[in-house]
Enzyme design. Structure first.
Site, PDB file in Angstrom:
ATOM      1  N   ARG A  15       0.839  -1.205   0.000  1.00 14.11           N
ATOM      2  CA  ARG A  15       0.000   0.000   0.000  1.00 14.11           C
ATOM      3  C   ARG A  15       0.872   1.254   0.000  1.00 14.11           C
ATOM      4  O   ARG A  15       1.009   1.929  -1.008  1.00 14.11           O
ATOM      5  CB  ARG A  15      -0.943  -0.018   1.221  1.00 14.11           C
ATOM      6  CG  ARG A  15      -2.136   0.953   1.111  1.00 14.11           C
ATOM      7  CD  ARG A  15      -1.820   2.398   1.407  1.00 14.11           C
ATOM      8  NE  ARG A  15      -1.297   2.625   2.750  1.00 14.11           N
ATOM      9  CZ  ARG A  15      -0.887   3.819   3.184  1.00 14.11           C
ATOM     10  NH1 ARG A  15      -0.920   4.865   2.380  1.00 14.11           N
ATOM     11  NH2 ARG A  15      -0.397   3.953   4.408  1.00 14.11           N
ATOM     12  N   ASP A  16       1.505   1.541   1.105  1.00 14.32           N
ATOM     13  CA  ASP A  16       2.316   2.757   1.226  1.00 14.32           C
ATOM     14  C   ASP A  16       3.484   2.731   0.246  1.00 14.32           C
ATOM     15  O   ASP A  16       3.874   3.760  -0.306  1.00 14.32           O
ATOM     16  CB  ASP A  16       2.823   2.873   2.667  1.00 14.32           C
ATOM     17  CG  ASP A  16       3.275   4.281   3.023  1.00 14.32           C
ATOM     18  OD1 ASP A  16       3.191   5.164   2.162  1.00 14.32           O
ATOM     19  OD2 ASP A  16       3.708   4.488   4.170  1.00 14.32           O
ATOM     20  N   HIS A 205       6.824   4.367  12.606  1.00 19.50           N
ATOM     21  CA  HIS A 205       6.748   4.409  11.137  1.00 19.50           C
ATOM     22  C   HIS A 205       7.747   5.468  10.670  1.00 19.50           C
ATOM     23  O   HIS A 205       7.524   6.667  10.855  1.00 19.50           O
ATOM     24  CB  HIS A 205       5.320   4.782  10.722  1.00 19.50           C
ATOM     25  CG  HIS A 205       5.103   4.841   9.241  1.00 19.50           C
ATOM     26  ND1 HIS A 205       4.273   3.952   8.580  1.00 19.50           N
ATOM     27  CD2 HIS A 205       5.578   5.676   8.286  1.00 19.50           C
ATOM     28  CE1 HIS A 205       4.252   4.246   7.288  1.00 19.50           C
ATOM     29  NE2 HIS A 205       5.036   5.302   7.086  1.00 19.50           N
ATOM     30  N   HIS A 207      10.418   7.103   7.670  1.00 18.58           N
ATOM     31  CA  HIS A 207      10.873   7.246   6.293  1.00 18.58           C
ATOM     32  C   HIS A 207      12.365   7.557   6.297  1.00 18.58           C
ATOM     33  O   HIS A 207      12.882   8.155   7.239  1.00 18.58           O
ATOM     34  CB  HIS A 207      10.084   8.348   5.582  1.00 18.58           C
ATOM     35  CG  HIS A 207       8.699   7.935   5.208  1.00 18.58           C
ATOM     36  ND1 HIS A 207       8.278   7.802   3.905  1.00 18.58           N
ATOM     37  CD2 HIS A 207       7.628   7.591   5.971  1.00 18.58           C
ATOM     38  CE1 HIS A 207       7.011   7.406   3.882  1.00 18.58           C
ATOM     39  NE2 HIS A 207       6.597   7.274   5.132  1.00 18.58           N
ATOM     40  N   CYS A 238       5.109   9.730   0.195  1.00 14.56           N
ATOM     41  CA  CYS A 238       3.744  10.252   0.299  1.00 14.56           C
ATOM     42  C   CYS A 238       3.475  11.258  -0.813  1.00 14.56           C
ATOM     43  O   CYS A 238       4.230  12.225  -0.962  1.00 14.56           O
ATOM     44  CB  CYS A 238       3.532  10.920   1.665  1.00 14.56           C
ATOM     45  SG  CYS A 238       1.904  11.665   1.845  1.00 14.56           S
ATOM     46  N   ASN A 247       9.863   4.372   2.731  1.00 14.99           N
ATOM     47  CA  ASN A 247       9.868   3.883   4.103  1.00 14.99           C
ATOM     48  C   ASN A 247      11.172   3.129   4.374  1.00 14.99           C
ATOM     49  O   ASN A 247      11.867   2.703   3.460  1.00 14.99           O
ATOM     50  CB  ASN A 247       8.707   2.900   4.309  1.00 14.99           C
ATOM     51  CG  ASN A 247       7.360   3.556   4.121  1.00 14.99           C
ATOM     52  OD1 ASN A 247       6.785   4.089   5.038  1.00 14.99           O
ATOM     53  ND2 ASN A 247       6.853   3.506   2.896  1.00 14.99           N
TER      54      ASN A 247
END
Length: 298
Positions: A15-16, A205, A207, A238, A247
């Site tokens: 997803r991300d 989370h 990056h 993003c 990430n």
């Protein structure tokens, strides 16, 4: 140092990791990617998201991905609004991710609502989800820095996290959305959140925009955090956060943890095979150091 003996990896690559990829990745290859990640030992994963294909065309096959990939592990779908939640209810997926940015400017640019308006909209949705026995994770965007507002106040992050917990969420994923946090800041914020919300699952989370993600994972570990969002191959970024790169790579984090004697239950060789599946479809290079070392000459 008091470090966890075991860490849970939440794989966010499907997803991300893929949401900002410009190439249209075939659905069958996304599904093969997810199955290989599961085969590597991933027990929690963000599969896809219910968002407008106009804004995030990569996620237009969400229904097909969910139908092919649900199993008895925890599979998240990101559903950022009422429309997304209604689509979720049409599937058999029982775990959902919602998100709000601590930064007002980021939130408005992302979903055209203030942080307060977002929380007001989400409160009854979360209540409904919990009544229907869904697992709910809240993603707290821009928890350290915002591309528009700069440094974020720790108290604002703590306040938003507390609101989510009061509303009944099961997990908080606290994000360094643009990869500007340093280990000192990470240790400070996560120490406060662990003390403030001892009964809530708290996930880091990070990056890797400035190469600090692995160091930030280590800082969070020292506060007792034992859950991390990572992305196979270091994929991600993003679309609403200028300059945010991928990430932290799943294989880099797993390698570090296993070398430190921290159990993950994940097979590194199979992670590399998973990245091999998706690599031909990418417009960007793979940033994962472990992957690059394992595939030199290929």
């Amino acid at each position: 140092m008091h470090l966890p003996k075991k860490v849970t990896i939440i794989e966010v690559g499907p997803r991300d990791g893929l949401q900002n990829e410009k190439n249209n990745i075939p659905t069958d290859d996304k599904i093969a990617f997810i199955h290989k990640l599961k085969n590597a030992g991933i027990k929690e994963m963000e599969l896809t998201s219910f968002v407008s294909p106009k804004w995030v065309p990569q996620m237009k096959d969400a229904n097909e991905v969910i139908q092919a990939c649900l199993d008895n592990t925890r599979n998240f779908v990101l559903a950022p609004n009422r429309k997304g939640i209604d689509r979720l209810f049409e599937t058999n997926c029982k775990a959902v991710a919602v998100f709000v940015g601590v930064s007002e400017t980021f939130n408005k640019k992302n979903i055209n609502k203030s942080t307060r308006e977002s929380m007001e909209e989400l409160q009854p949705i979360i209540a409904e989800l919990k009544q229907k026995n869904y697992f709910v994770r809240a993603c707290i965007s821009t928890s350290f820095y915002c591309p528009y507002e700069g440094k974020i106040n720790e108290q604002e992050v703590s306040k938003l996290c507390s609101q989510f917990v009061q509303n009944g969420v099961d997990e908080l994923s606290v994000a360094d959305t643009i990869g500007m946090a340093n280990p000192k800041e990470v240790f400070s914020l996560f120490s406060k959140l662990k003390a403030q919300l001892p009964d809530t699952l708290i996930t880091g989370h990070f990056h890797d925009t400035r190469g600090m993600a692995i160091a930030n994972v280590f800082a969070a570990l020292q506060t007792g955090v034992d859950r991390f969002d990572t992305s196979a191959g270091g994929l991600g970024g993003c679309p609403f956060a200028p300059g945010a790169t991928g990430n932290v790579a799943t294989e880099d984090v797993v390698y570090m943890l296993e070398q430190m004697g921290i159990e993950t239950g994940i097979d590194l060789s199979k992670l590399v095979e998973a990245v091999d599946i998706i690599r031909p479809h990418l417009t960007r290079s793979i940033e994962s150091k472990y992957y690059r070392l394992q595939t030199q000459g290929k």
